[in-house]
Write a protein that holds these residues in place. Sequence first.
Motif, short mmCIF file in Angstrom:
data_model
loop_
_atom_site.label_atom_id
_atom_site.label_comp_id
_atom_site.label_asym_id
_atom_site.label_seq_id
_atom_site.Cartn_x
_atom_site.Cartn_y
_atom_site.Cartn_z
N PHE A 182 0.84 -1.20 0.00
CA PHE A 182 0.00 0.00 0.00
C PHE A 182 0.87 1.26 0.00
O PHE A 182 0.66 2.19 -0.77
N ALA A 183 1.86 1.28 0.91
CA ALA A 183 2.71 2.46 1.04
C ALA A 183 3.51 2.72 -0.22
O ALA A 183 3.64 3.86 -0.68
N SER A 184 4.04 1.66 -0.81
CA SER A 184 4.82 1.81 -2.04
C SER A 184 3.97 2.36 -3.17
O SER A 184 4.39 3.27 -3.89
N SER A 233 7.71 9.92 -0.51
CA SER A 233 7.77 10.71 0.72
C SER A 233 7.11 9.95 1.87
O SER A 233 6.03 9.39 1.71
N THR A 234 7.77 9.96 3.03
CA THR A 234 7.20 9.34 4.22
C THR A 234 7.62 10.13 5.46
O THR A 234 8.72 10.68 5.50
N HIS A 247 6.81 2.66 6.20
CA HIS A 247 7.91 3.59 5.90
C HIS A 247 8.84 2.99 4.84
O HIS A 247 9.23 3.68 3.89
N ARG A 248 9.17 1.72 5.00
CA ARG A 248 10.10 1.08 4.05
C ARG A 248 9.47 0.97 2.66
O ARG A 248 10.15 1.11 1.64
N GLY A 249 8.17 0.70 2.61
CA GLY A 249 7.50 0.62 1.32
C GLY A 249 7.55 1.94 0.57
O GLY A 249 7.80 1.97 -0.64
N ALA A 250 7.34 3.04 1.29
CA ALA A 250 7.40 4.36 0.65
C ALA A 250 8.81 4.68 0.20
O ALA A 250 9.02 5.22 -0.90
#
Length: 395
Positions: free
Chosen positions: A141-143, A174-175, A165-168
């Motif tokens: 999702f974040a990525s 940006s995270t 955080h790691r996915g972004a």
Amino acid sequence: MSDERTARATLTAVAEPGDTFLNRIIDHSGAERALESIRTGTLPDGVIADAKEVKRLGQWRIRLIAAEPDQDMAVCARFRGRLICPGDPEWPTTLDDLGDGRPYALWLRGPGDLRYGCLRSVAVVGSRAASPYGLRAAADFASELADRGWTVISGGALGIDAAAHRGALAADGSTVAVLANGVDVPYPASNEGLFAEMARRCLLVSESPPGTHPHRLRFLVRNRVIAALSRGTVLIEAEARSGALNTAGWAARLGRVVMAMPGSVTSRTSVGCHRLLREEGTTLVTRTEEIIEAVGSIGTDLAPPPHTPVLPRDRLEPVTRAVLEAFPARGATGPAQLAVKAGVDLTTINAKLGLLAAAGFVERVSAGWRLTKSAKTPKPLTDTPTHPTPPPHPP
């Protein structure tokens, strides 16, 4: 540094974040006068307080002895950090939605612009003891959010937070991590490398000055900032008493979008999500497009319907497909029976049988025609994308 900024830097050291009594004094008389009230133990004219609140002035006065705002600013400057206050260009006005519970100031570390980053932002939170299913979903999702220009906000904790955080970061997006400790204190220690990378590329945020170590209540208090900074909160996994539910509660109170991802009904890490999904106002999400639709602009960020698998028979023209559908699942049949079921003449049936045989759908046997094994268990065409719902377990 101005006296007002120095006063706010000092207040972050002497009072717990978001104290409503202290914010009332600041709103009434300013940060400098609030600091003077702590020093003298006297309230500004017009500020009404009960006995418990007045007692807090004495507690803050004790802490004031050890407060060193100039040193805090010097430490902050060494790692290229900064202090932002209400009214500054980088101050997100969405924090004002917290009213008497808003931060006095924020300590930042990293090159990201907090206000700009929060214009299109989503909080992704969940359990520290996350399952592989939850970790993969949070990272995916974040990525995908970051890849589409959305800032991912979370709390820097183990589990779902760190995966988000790691996915972004993996998408070069940006995270923002909102911490319950100083931006120079790596907590948890196992995330030290993650925080270092975020400080280099993105942003670490705290209400507490450098060197501050966390305690349990501050984790809950910082959740209101995570909710206020973002346009919506996604709960990936949460046990029945998860702190992530507190973030979702703040999001609901602030009028933000609350979203939750379903999990297995037998998983304890999804009990909180399922409870939230039974409440009115929670949006069920299984794809990034659904998250963006929930928090995005009306009419422009609608989620496309999920793609369904395309089977080889779907590409047949209507009459040929009708003949194929007329075949029994088992056994053989003759052209006459197929003509009746498909509603076409024998000449057409014979022509279509040749086409279906050449394509591998049917075969001729002694008793007539029958479906081939591949036609009975068709596989989706590999050139058509499919979207699992929800994100699958990792292999």
